[in-house]
Scaffold this active site. Sequence first.
Site, short mmCIF file in Angstrom:
data_model
loop_
_atom_site.label_atom_id
_atom_site.label_comp_id
_atom_site.label_asym_id
_atom_site.label_seq_id
_atom_site.Cartn_x
_atom_site.Cartn_y
_atom_site.Cartn_z
N TYR A 49 -2.74 -0.03 3.61
CA TYR A 49 -1.70 -1.06 3.55
C TYR A 49 -1.67 -1.72 2.17
O TYR A 49 -1.40 -2.92 2.07
CB TYR A 49 -1.93 -2.10 4.66
CG TYR A 49 -1.49 -1.66 6.04
CD1 TYR A 49 -0.30 -0.94 6.24
CD2 TYR A 49 -2.24 -1.99 7.17
CE1 TYR A 49 0.10 -0.54 7.51
CE2 TYR A 49 -1.83 -1.60 8.44
CZ TYR A 49 -0.66 -0.87 8.61
OH TYR A 49 -0.25 -0.49 9.87
N PHE A 57 0.60 -12.49 5.53
CA PHE A 57 0.18 -11.98 6.84
C PHE A 57 -0.84 -10.84 6.74
O PHE A 57 -1.33 -10.35 7.76
CB PHE A 57 1.40 -11.50 7.65
CG PHE A 57 2.25 -10.48 6.92
CD1 PHE A 57 3.38 -10.86 6.22
CD2 PHE A 57 1.89 -9.13 6.93
CE1 PHE A 57 4.16 -9.91 5.55
CE2 PHE A 57 2.66 -8.18 6.26
CZ PHE A 57 3.80 -8.57 5.57
N ARG A 85 9.71 8.76 12.07
CA ARG A 85 10.18 7.39 11.77
C ARG A 85 11.30 6.98 12.73
O ARG A 85 11.34 5.86 13.22
CB ARG A 85 10.73 7.28 10.34
CG ARG A 85 9.72 7.21 9.21
CD ARG A 85 8.82 6.03 9.25
NE ARG A 85 9.35 4.80 8.70
CZ ARG A 85 8.61 3.73 8.43
NH1 ARG A 85 7.29 3.73 8.65
NH2 ARG A 85 9.15 2.63 7.97
N THR A 91 10.34 -1.82 12.02
CA THR A 91 9.10 -2.61 12.08
C THR A 91 9.19 -3.75 13.08
O THR A 91 8.26 -3.97 13.86
CB THR A 91 8.80 -3.18 10.66
OG1 THR A 91 8.92 -2.11 9.71
CG2 THR A 91 7.41 -3.78 10.60
N ARG A 102 9.08 1.70 19.59
CA ARG A 102 8.99 0.25 19.42
C ARG A 102 10.10 -0.45 20.22
O ARG A 102 9.88 -1.50 20.81
CB ARG A 102 9.09 -0.10 17.93
CG ARG A 102 7.82 0.27 17.14
CD ARG A 102 8.03 0.18 15.65
NE ARG A 102 6.80 0.31 14.88
CZ ARG A 102 6.74 0.44 13.56
NH1 ARG A 102 7.87 0.49 12.86
NH2 ARG A 102 5.59 0.52 12.94
N GLU A 126 -1.29 9.99 3.03
CA GLU A 126 -1.90 9.39 4.23
C GLU A 126 -2.67 10.41 5.07
O GLU A 126 -3.71 10.07 5.64
CB GLU A 126 -0.81 8.72 5.09
CG GLU A 126 -0.28 7.45 4.44
CD GLU A 126 0.71 6.69 5.32
OE1 GLU A 126 1.23 7.27 6.28
OE2 GLU A 126 0.94 5.50 5.02
N1 UDP Z 1 3.57 -6.37 9.38
C1 UDP Z 1 3.46 -7.67 9.82
N2 UDP Z 1 4.37 -8.60 9.36
C2 UDP Z 1 5.36 -8.28 8.50
C3 UDP Z 1 5.46 -6.95 8.04
C4 UDP Z 1 4.55 -6.02 8.50
O1 UDP Z 1 2.58 -8.00 10.61
O2 UDP Z 1 6.16 -9.17 8.12
C5 UDP Z 1 2.61 -5.35 9.88
C6 UDP Z 1 3.20 -4.50 11.02
O3 UDP Z 1 2.15 -4.15 11.90
C7 UDP Z 1 3.70 -3.29 10.26
C8 UDP Z 1 2.61 -3.12 9.20
O4 UDP Z 1 2.28 -4.46 8.82
O5 UDP Z 1 3.86 -2.16 11.11
C9 UDP Z 1 3.00 -2.31 7.98
O6 UDP Z 1 4.17 -2.85 7.42
P1 UDP Z 1 5.34 -1.89 6.91
O7 UDP Z 1 6.31 -2.75 6.18
O8 UDP Z 1 4.75 -0.72 6.21
O9 UDP Z 1 6.06 -1.46 8.29
P2 UDP Z 1 6.08 -0.07 9.09
O10 UDP Z 1 6.10 1.04 8.08
O11 UDP Z 1 4.86 -0.04 9.98
O12 UDP Z 1 7.34 -0.14 9.91
MG MG Z 2 4.83 1.34 6.50
#
Ligand code: UDP
Ligand code: MG
Length: 154
Positions: A49, A57, A85, A91, A102, A126
């Site tokens: 991450y 956060f 995806r 997200t 989701r 990854e």
């Molecule tokens: N996350 C969060 N708050 C935010 C953005 C992300 O808690 O405002 C967490 C969430 O679990 C997310 C992960 O961080 O899945 C990784 O963020 P990313 O933007 O890469 O989202 P993803 O690719 O998982 O959709």
């Molecule tokens: Mg991501």
Amino acid sequence: MERTLVLLKPDALQRDLVGEIISRLERKGLKIVGLKMMQLSEELLNEHYSHLVGRPFFPEVKSFMQQTPVIALCLEGTECVDTVRLLCGITKAREAAPGTIRGEFAMSVQANLIHCSDSLETAKAEVPRFFQPEELFSYDDILERYIYNTSERE
Ligand code: UDP
Ligand code: MG
């Protein structure tokens, strides 16, 4: 064929959704080439991450991801990075499209059940971050010729 990384997050384990999620990925026609349970270290999460380092956060995300072990999968399929995806949804789970993982099963931005690689380039970084070469398998999928046409299998 492309390979992509999936993680089933602690909320998926706690909510008994591991089978449901893997089943959806399997039934889509994606091929499982790696599968294991693992406890994520601080170091691995900082790397995984890294795009979130410095965000307010981020510490909470890391502790969330360490609440239980996660299930890691490597999936293979034609253009599968984008496909997975799409199956996951956006997200912010409470706004994710109906029909997505989701969108069907989660309400939270943080506890959104699943991680999946966001591009082919990311997937290439990854997959080896989570799987040793000997943990990934090549084998014939006897249904492949029904899942794809010939040109799609190259
Ligand atoms: N996350 C969060 N708050 C935010 C953005 C992300 O808690 O405002 C967490 C969430 O679990 C997310 C992960 O961080 O899945 C990784 O963020 P990313 O933007 O890469 O989202 P993803 O690719 O998982 O959709
Ligand atoms: Mg991501």
